[in-house]
Design a protein around this motif. Structure first.
Motif, PDB file in Angstrom:
ATOM      1  N   LYS A 188     -18.143  19.405   2.483  1.00 34.83           N
ATOM      2  CA  LYS A 188     -16.780  19.354   2.646  1.00 34.83           C
ATOM      3  C   LYS A 188     -16.332  18.204   1.780  1.00 34.83           C
ATOM      4  O   LYS A 188     -15.016  17.807   1.917  1.00 34.83           O
ATOM      5  CB  LYS A 188     -16.141  19.308   4.108  1.00 34.83           C
ATOM      6  N   ASN A 189     -17.076  17.574   0.955  1.00 30.50           N
ATOM      7  CA  ASN A 189     -16.591  16.015   0.400  1.00 30.50           C
ATOM      8  C   ASN A 189     -15.435  16.653  -0.508  1.00 30.50           C
ATOM      9  O   ASN A 189     -14.895  15.541  -0.975  1.00 30.50           O
ATOM     10  CB  ASN A 189     -17.952  15.783  -0.389  1.00 30.50           C
ATOM     11  N   TYR A 190     -15.434  17.817  -1.233  1.00 30.89           N
ATOM     12  CA  TYR A 190     -14.412  18.152  -2.180  1.00 30.89           C
ATOM     13  C   TYR A 190     -13.167  18.669  -1.440  1.00 30.89           C
ATOM     14  O   TYR A 190     -12.308  19.527  -2.275  1.00 30.89           O
ATOM     15  CB  TYR A 190     -15.018  18.839  -3.145  1.00 30.89           C
ATOM     16  N   GLN A 191     -13.008  18.873  -0.049  1.00 40.36           N
ATOM     17  CA  GLN A 191     -12.141  19.463   0.243  1.00 40.36           C
ATOM     18  C   GLN A 191     -11.120  18.418   1.206  1.00 40.36           C
ATOM     19  O   GLN A 191     -11.763  17.441   1.746  1.00 40.36           O
ATOM     20  CB  GLN A 191     -12.635  20.526   1.580  1.00 40.36           C
ATOM     21  N   GLN A 192      -9.823  18.432   0.811  1.00 39.19           N
ATOM     22  CA  GLN A 192      -8.995  17.347   1.321  1.00 39.19           C
ATOM     23  C   GLN A 192      -8.180  17.951   2.442  1.00 39.19           C
ATOM     24  O   GLN A 192      -7.774  19.321   2.855  1.00 39.19           O
ATOM     25  CB  GLN A 192      -7.989  16.898   0.458  1.00 39.19           C
ATOM     26  N   ARG A 193      -7.704  17.331   3.301  1.00 35.34           N
ATOM     27  CA  ARG A 193      -6.979  17.298   4.455  1.00 35.34           C
ATOM     28  C   ARG A 193      -5.766  16.281   4.387  1.00 35.34           C
ATOM     29  O   ARG A 193      -5.825  15.342   4.333  1.00 35.34           O
ATOM     30  CB  ARG A 193      -7.538  17.322   5.743  1.00 35.34           C
ATOM     31  N   THR A 194      -4.348  17.068   4.827  1.00 36.59           N
ATOM     32  CA  THR A 194      -3.199  16.022   4.717  1.00 36.59           C
ATOM     33  C   THR A 194      -3.005  15.813   6.160  1.00 36.59           C
ATOM     34  O   THR A 194      -2.903  16.786   6.919  1.00 36.59           O
ATOM     35  CB  THR A 194      -1.851  16.921   4.177  1.00 36.59           C
ATOM     36  N   LEU A 195      -3.020  14.529   6.559  1.00 33.84           N
ATOM     37  CA  LEU A 195      -2.304  14.174   7.968  1.00 33.84           C
ATOM     38  C   LEU A 195      -0.900  13.660   7.941  1.00 33.84           C
ATOM     39  O   LEU A 195      -0.413  12.934   6.941  1.00 33.84           O
ATOM     40  CB  LEU A 195      -3.256  12.976   8.148  1.00 33.84           C
ATOM     41  N   LEU A 196      -0.517  14.317   8.835  1.00 31.97           N
ATOM     42  CA  LEU A 196       1.087  14.151   9.152  1.00 31.97           C
ATOM     43  C   LEU A 196       1.228  13.365  10.376  1.00 31.97           C
ATOM     44  O   LEU A 196       0.781  13.995  11.621  1.00 31.97           O
ATOM     45  CB  LEU A 196       2.170  15.262   9.061  1.00 31.97           C
ATOM     46  N   ILE A 197       1.236  12.192  10.847  1.00 28.59           N
ATOM     47  CA  ILE A 197       1.191  11.455  11.827  1.00 28.59           C
ATOM     48  C   ILE A 197       2.916  10.925  12.361  1.00 28.59           C
ATOM     49  O   ILE A 197       3.052   9.960  11.708  1.00 28.59           O
ATOM     50  CB  ILE A 197       0.120  10.247  11.860  1.00 28.59           C
ATOM     51  N   VAL A 198       3.207  11.253  13.661  1.00 23.90           N
ATOM     52  CA  VAL A 198       4.214  10.613  14.126  1.00 23.90           C
ATOM     53  C   VAL A 198       3.810   9.449  15.181  1.00 23.90           C
ATOM     54  O   VAL A 198       3.213   9.975  16.239  1.00 23.90           O
ATOM     55  CB  VAL A 198       4.991  11.744  14.736  1.00 23.90           C
ATOM     56  N   THR A 199       4.337   8.505  15.134  1.00 24.28           N
ATOM     57  CA  THR A 199       3.759   7.280  15.827  1.00 24.28           C
ATOM     58  C   THR A 199       4.854   6.151  16.134  1.00 24.28           C
ATOM     59  O   THR A 199       5.675   6.092  15.250  1.00 24.28           O
ATOM     60  CB  THR A 199       2.438   6.661  15.185  1.00 24.28           C
ATOM     61  N   PHE A 206      -2.205   2.695  10.025  1.00 23.06           N
ATOM     62  CA  PHE A 206      -2.288   2.704   8.518  1.00 23.06           C
ATOM     63  C   PHE A 206      -3.561   1.857   8.120  1.00 23.06           C
ATOM     64  O   PHE A 206      -4.298   2.274   7.351  1.00 23.06           O
ATOM     65  CB  PHE A 206      -1.221   1.869   7.635  1.00 23.06           C
ATOM     66  N   LYS A 207      -3.645   0.559   8.935  1.00 22.06           N
ATOM     67  CA  LYS A 207      -4.918  -0.262   8.598  1.00 22.06           C
ATOM     68  C   LYS A 207      -6.063   0.622   8.852  1.00 22.06           C
ATOM     69  O   LYS A 207      -7.148   0.484   8.417  1.00 22.06           O
ATOM     70  CB  LYS A 207      -4.583  -1.519   9.578  1.00 22.06           C
ATOM     71  N   LYS A 208      -6.035   1.324  10.013  1.00 20.67           N
ATOM     72  CA  LYS A 208      -7.308   2.172  10.510  1.00 20.67           C
ATOM     73  C   LYS A 208      -7.637   3.204   9.496  1.00 20.67           C
ATOM     74  O   LYS A 208      -8.892   3.400   8.886  1.00 20.67           O
ATOM     75  CB  LYS A 208      -6.953   2.691  11.794  1.00 20.67           C
ATOM     76  N   ILE A 209      -6.554   3.861   8.790  1.00 15.36           N
ATOM     77  CA  ILE A 209      -6.791   4.971   8.006  1.00 15.36           C
ATOM     78  C   ILE A 209      -7.405   4.212   6.538  1.00 15.36           C
ATOM     79  O   ILE A 209      -8.459   4.714   5.967  1.00 15.36           O
ATOM     80  CB  ILE A 209      -5.605   5.596   7.230  1.00 15.36           C
ATOM     81  N   SER A 210      -6.898   2.888   6.316  1.00 16.14           N
ATOM     82  CA  SER A 210      -7.449   2.362   5.106  1.00 16.14           C
ATOM     83  C   SER A 210      -8.742   1.835   5.177  1.00 16.14           C
ATOM     84  O   SER A 210      -9.728   2.110   4.370  1.00 16.14           O
ATOM     85  CB  SER A 210      -6.552   1.335   5.001  1.00 16.14           C
ATOM     86  N   GLU A 211      -9.205   1.213   6.363  1.00 15.49           N
ATOM     87  CA  GLU A 211     -10.516   0.781   6.736  1.00 15.49           C
ATOM     88  C   GLU A 211     -11.492   1.890   6.772  1.00 15.49           C
ATOM     89  O   GLU A 211     -12.531   1.734   6.289  1.00 15.49           O
ATOM     90  CB  GLU A 211     -10.740   0.123   7.851  1.00 15.49           C
ATOM     91  N   THR A 212     -11.162   3.008   7.228  1.00 16.68           N
ATOM     92  CA  THR A 212     -12.113   4.074   7.470  1.00 16.68           C
ATOM     93  C   THR A 212     -12.297   4.900   6.398  1.00 16.68           C
ATOM     94  O   THR A 212     -13.563   5.401   6.061  1.00 16.68           O
ATOM     95  CB  THR A 212     -11.719   5.040   8.941  1.00 16.68           C
ATOM     96  N   THR A 213     -11.024   5.105   5.444  1.00 15.37           N
ATOM     97  CA  THR A 213     -11.291   6.161   4.455  1.00 15.37           C
ATOM     98  C   THR A 213     -11.130   5.710   3.222  1.00 15.37           C
ATOM     99  O   THR A 213     -11.458   6.285   2.035  1.00 15.37           O
ATOM    100  CB  THR A 213     -10.165   7.398   4.854  1.00 15.37           C
ATOM    101  N   ASN A 214     -10.602   4.422   2.953  1.00 14.40           N
ATOM    102  CA  ASN A 214     -10.187   3.780   1.517  1.00 14.40           C
ATOM    103  C   ASN A 214      -9.037   4.715   1.045  1.00 14.40           C
ATOM    104  O   ASN A 214      -8.860   4.367  -0.043  1.00 14.40           O
ATOM    105  CB  ASN A 214     -11.540   3.885   0.770  1.00 14.40           C
ATOM    106  N   HIS A 215      -8.343   5.244   1.853  1.00 13.92           N
ATOM    107  CA  HIS A 215      -6.992   6.009   1.330  1.00 13.92           C
ATOM    108  C   HIS A 215      -5.727   5.362   1.864  1.00 13.92           C
ATOM    109  O   HIS A 215      -5.880   4.709   2.927  1.00 13.92           O
ATOM    110  CB  HIS A 215      -7.028   7.578   1.832  1.00 13.92           C
ATOM    111  N   GLY A 216      -4.605   5.336   1.272  1.00 17.93           N
ATOM    112  CA  GLY A 216      -3.325   4.815   1.666  1.00 17.93           C
ATOM    113  C   GLY A 216      -2.839   5.861   2.237  1.00 17.93           C
ATOM    114  O   GLY A 216      -2.982   6.789   2.925  1.00 17.93           O
ATOM    115  N   ALA A 217      -1.359   5.443   2.641  1.00 19.73           N
ATOM    116  CA  ALA A 217      -0.494   6.396   3.435  1.00 19.73           C
ATOM    117  C   ALA A 217       1.055   6.101   2.734  1.00 19.73           C
ATOM    118  O   ALA A 217       1.293   4.884   2.681  1.00 19.73           O
ATOM    119  CB  ALA A 217      -0.495   6.145   4.996  1.00 19.73           C
ATOM    120  N   THR A 218       1.919   7.141   3.076  1.00 18.99           N
ATOM    121  CA  THR A 218       3.134   6.689   2.832  1.00 18.99           C
ATOM    122  C   THR A 218       3.855   6.852   4.255  1.00 18.99           C
ATOM    123  O   THR A 218       3.758   7.612   5.028  1.00 18.99           O
ATOM    124  CB  THR A 218       3.766   8.205   1.999  1.00 18.99           C
ATOM    125  N   LEU A 219       4.807   5.733   4.530  1.00 17.67           N
ATOM    126  CA  LEU A 219       5.369   5.775   5.613  1.00 17.67           C
ATOM    127  C   LEU A 219       7.024   6.094   5.594  1.00 17.67           C
ATOM    128  O   LEU A 219       7.498   5.801   4.662  1.00 17.67           O
ATOM    129  CB  LEU A 219       5.419   4.051   6.333  1.00 17.67           C
TER     130      LEU A 219
END
Length: 278
Positions: A188-199, A206-219
């Motif tokens: 599944k390395n070339y499959q993507q998933r969109t995360l919508l997180i209400v928090t 965001f820090k955890k997403i960045s550390e774990t996946t090296n991806h950013g986020a829009t707030l």
């Protein structure tokens, strides 16, 4: 992993594929098709490995030029080992596994083929031929390309159907369909998933997403109507499918009350972090 994947594919050719008279698609199937054409119409026996190596010259050039040197070198090892073992694998490893049911050969051969290919892909290598093309498309366009490769394989199998009979081609399509479907689950390395997180803890998540996946986020600031119009934050992020299983439990540890929606993403354009092959 590359040697294990190559060994599984060679074993599969010498058992399920040969027992069912199947053509597995891709350059492996094309090599078997060319081999049989030489034998049936010219009474010439050409080693499978020689045909496979010749067909993979162009994909190897594509790999060196567009994908990566390390990736291509590992892929050459896979192709070389697959061809060698297919021609010279001792019968003691294959004689015990025979079946007279072509449908069983098509289904289980397709599943075993997917296991071999996925091992190579997880080791950052291709099994040769159309896999080079699939990885190139996935790297360039950020989308899963295996269904496109299935369409290319249908063309190869159509030629086999014209030359050697429709039944054989249709069973081979079942084989390739089983391979494609299993690959979608195993790799599944070339499959993507969109995360919508209400928090209420956007910065920590965001820090955890960045550390774990090296991806950013829009707030995005928002209001939660269920909780009485409390001010909340919506995080929008796209990650690879393989990262979801690890990431969601980490998010729930930070905010047990977080609301997370995971959406399958068809295609991503723009800056999306992808681990390089080299």
């Amino acid at each position: 992993m590359t040697l294990a994947g190559a060994s599984i594919m060679a074993f599969n050719i010498n058992t399920f594929v040969n027992a069912g008279g199947l053509l597995p698609g891709g350059f492996t199937g094309l090599a078997l098709l060319v081999q049989e054409i030489f034998f049936r119409f010219g009474d010439i026996t050409v080693p499978f490995s020689i045909i496979l190596y010749t067909l993979n010259i162009a994909p190897v050039i594509i790999g060196f030029k567009f994908i990566g040197v390390k990736f291509t070198l590992y892929s050459i090892l896979v192709v070389f080992t697959t061809g060698l073992l297919t021609d010279f694998m001792p019968s003691m490893f294959t004689s015990f596994l025979t079946t007279q049911d072509i449908l069983l050969s098509a289904v289980f051969g397709g599943l075993l083929n997917a296991v071999g290919i996925s091992l190579c892909l997880h080791a950052d290598a291709a099994s040769g031929g159309t896999d080079f093309i699939a990885v190139f498309i996935s790297e360039k366009f950020r989308k899963d390309a295996w269904n496109y490769i299935l369409a290319i394989n249908f063309v190869i199998l159509a030629a086999a159907g014209i030359l050697f009979g429709l039944d054989r081609a249709l069973y081979s399509i079942i084989f390739q369909f089983a391979t494609t479907m299993a690959l979608g689950v195993l790799y599944k390395n070339y499959q993507q998933r969109t995360l919508l997180i209400v928090t209420n803890n956007p910065d920590e998540i965001f820090k955890k997403i960045s550390e774990t996946t090296n991806h950013g986020a829009t707030l995005v600031d928002c209001f939660g109507s269920y909780g009485g119009k409390n001010t909340r934050t919506l995080l929008y992020s796209v990650v690879t499918a393989t990262q979801i299983k690890k990431l969601i439990p980490e998010i729930m540890k930070i905010d047990p009350a977080a609301f997370i929606n995971v959406i399958k993403t068809e295609q991503v354009n723009g800056r999306f972090s992808q681990r390089p092959k080299d």
